[in-house]
Design an enzyme around this catalytic site. Structure first.
Site, mmCIF file in Angstrom:
data_model
loop_
_atom_site.group_PDB
_atom_site.id
_atom_site.type_symbol
_atom_site.label_atom_id
_atom_site.label_comp_id
_atom_site.label_asym_id
_atom_site.label_seq_id
_atom_site.Cartn_x
_atom_site.Cartn_y
_atom_site.Cartn_z
ATOM 1 N N CYS A 106 0.732 -1.158 0.073
ATOM 2 C CA CYS A 106 0.161 0.030 -0.020
ATOM 3 C C CYS A 106 0.874 1.362 -0.152
ATOM 4 C CB CYS A 106 -1.021 0.007 1.101
ATOM 5 S SG CYS A 106 -1.676 -1.527 1.676
ATOM 6 N N CYS A 430 -1.047 2.706 6.544
ATOM 7 C CA CYS A 430 -0.826 1.422 6.682
ATOM 8 C C CYS A 430 -0.230 0.600 5.653
ATOM 9 C CB CYS A 430 -1.891 0.624 7.708
ATOM 10 S SG CYS A 430 -3.246 0.367 6.776
#
Length: 444
Positions: A106, A430
């Site tokens: 991510c 995150c």
């Protein structure tokens, strides 16, 4: 999961603060488009080119003036290996343009900026195009293990009899496809899906289903308002499909979202009592984003007007089972080492992988024990002013094309600072696998 694993992060990466200033000059992204169960209209490189062309066309220098191109991408498709290089060539940046792709799940789009930041800060480059792209609707369908073994055996069969023997072992179940996206969203160490890690965070910090649903509704309403008020003007560039279809807006936004509607959805991972649903999670989405990074020398040479300067960045790591708390670590570290506290940030962009995950980070920062034990502070880090957090919504409404999101939140933090006349922004997210990234910028 042990108590120690719940709280103690691994040693975080650190970097020397200093060197040449690095400016963000401009940026653009595509609309973020929901995956609809089939191949989307754009591949990862298609998306990068769609928003890259108008961005480069409005610059006062030629596309080949860049020193290099860096592009984050997680689900690379087979005919676009090293999508950074393919995109650079399709954007007309010249055959001599070095380009490479980065992958940190991510965080890939932010890692592209961070890597470019280091090249310019350390004096190696002056002008870099850094981006992120993802077409989750093009995630591969895979053969299962039994099918792979069958094809391998068939390939190695040298006689007609050996081939017949291989075919005799065929079973219909061999050809049931494995969904690559589901594999990618499952942590290989803990065997937990990303949604299950969000459930753990919600349990650790007592996040209720109602709180998660309310946060999701707020995200949709904020994004819908931002679209209506034109807050994405100049940031979102329209995309044009090969069939002539025009894609102008992020199409996952639900202006009619409500807590009552979301309450009707079943938990996606931990039934019947789970907090994480499809409605309070980020959407499966296709999209791309770019920013232009420049040194002071490049600013002067080309007569550029910077929008922001990168102050610092920081990456942290922790137990993959609670990967959603990554921002709680790296955000505090980047602020702490630059002498700032919670109230010194004017704009927070915290990527909304899951509502429960965002709320868990906010609650962790307010928790004195967590702040002392994990963050090494004397007391609680503090409470983030929610009017400064994801002002125009986030990935729950927009979607989360994993390779692009880290780039988008830096881009939007910059644009929001300029629009509001504010000084300091922090973009954080995150990262699947148990990491977190944060980038601190200031408007100029």
């Amino acid at each position: 999961m042990s108590t120690e694993a719940q709280t103690a992060p691994a040693e975080s990466s650190r970097r020397r603060v200093g060197g040449r200033p690095v400016y963000i000059i401009d940026g653009a992204r595509t609309p973020f488009l929901r995956a609809r169960g089939g191949l989307g209209p754009f591949t990862p490189v298609d998306l990068a080119v769609q928003c890259g062309r108008p961005l480069l066309l409005r610059q006062p220098f030629a596309p080949n003036a860049f020193n290099r191109v860096i592009l984050g991408c997680v689900n690379v498709v087979a005919n676009e290996m090293n999508p950074a290089r393919v995109a650079a060539l399709r954007l007309g940046m010249g055959e001599e343009m070095p380009a490479f792709s980065v992958q940190i799940n991510c965080g890939s789009g932010m890692q592209a900026i961070d890597t470019g930041f280091q090249y310019i800060r350390d004096g190696e480059d002056d002008l870099i195009l850094a981006g992120g792209t993802e077409a989750l609707s093009h995630s591969a369908l895979l053969y299962n293990k039994q099918a792979v073994e069958f094809f391998s055996g068939l390939n190695n069969a040298r006689t007609f009899g050996a081939k017949l023997k291989a075919f005799a072992g065929v079973r219909p179940s061999m050809f049931k496809p494995v969904i690559g996206l589901l594999q990618g969203l499952t942590d290989p160490i803990t065997d937990l899906g990303m949604g299950q890690t969000a459930e753990l965070v919600s349990h650790l910090f007592d996040i209720t289903r109602e709180e998660a649903d309310q946060y999701a509704v707020d995200s949709h309403l904020r994004t819908a308002n931002a679209q209506k008020q034109g807050h994405f003007a100049g940031e979102v560039e329209p995309a044009f499909g090969r069939d002539g279809t025009l894609y102008e807006l992020d199409d996952g936004v639900r202006p009619d979202s409500s807590v009552d509607k979301l309450a009707k959805l079943s938990p996606a991972f931990e039934r019947p009592w789970g907090k994480v649903t499809a409605g309070n999670s980020s959407q499966i989405t296709d999209g791309a984003s770019w920013v232009i990074l420049a040194s002071e020398d490049a600013v002067k040479k080309h007569g550029l007007t910077p929008k922001a300067v990168i102050v610092d960045s920081y990456w942290s790591a922790l137990d993959p089972e609670i990967m959603g708390l990554g921002p709680a670590l790296c955000s505090v570290e980047v602020l702490k080492r630059n002498g700032f506290g919670v109230n010194d940030v004017d704009v927070w962009e915290l990527n909304e992988a899951f509502a429960a995950q965002v709320l868990g980070c906010l609650r962790a920062w307010e928790d004195e024990k967590f702040s002392k034990t994990v963050l090494g502070l004397d007391g609680a880090f503090g409470k983030v002013d929610r009017t400064k957090l994801n002002i125009d919504g986030g990935a729950i409404a927009l979607g989360h094309p994993v390779g692009a999101s880290g780039n988008r939140i830096v881009l939007h933090a910059m644009n929001t600072l300029k629009r509001l006349g504010k000084k300091r922004g922090l973009a954080t997210q995150c990262v699947g696998g148990g990491q977190g990234g944060a980038m601190l910028i200031e408007a100029v």
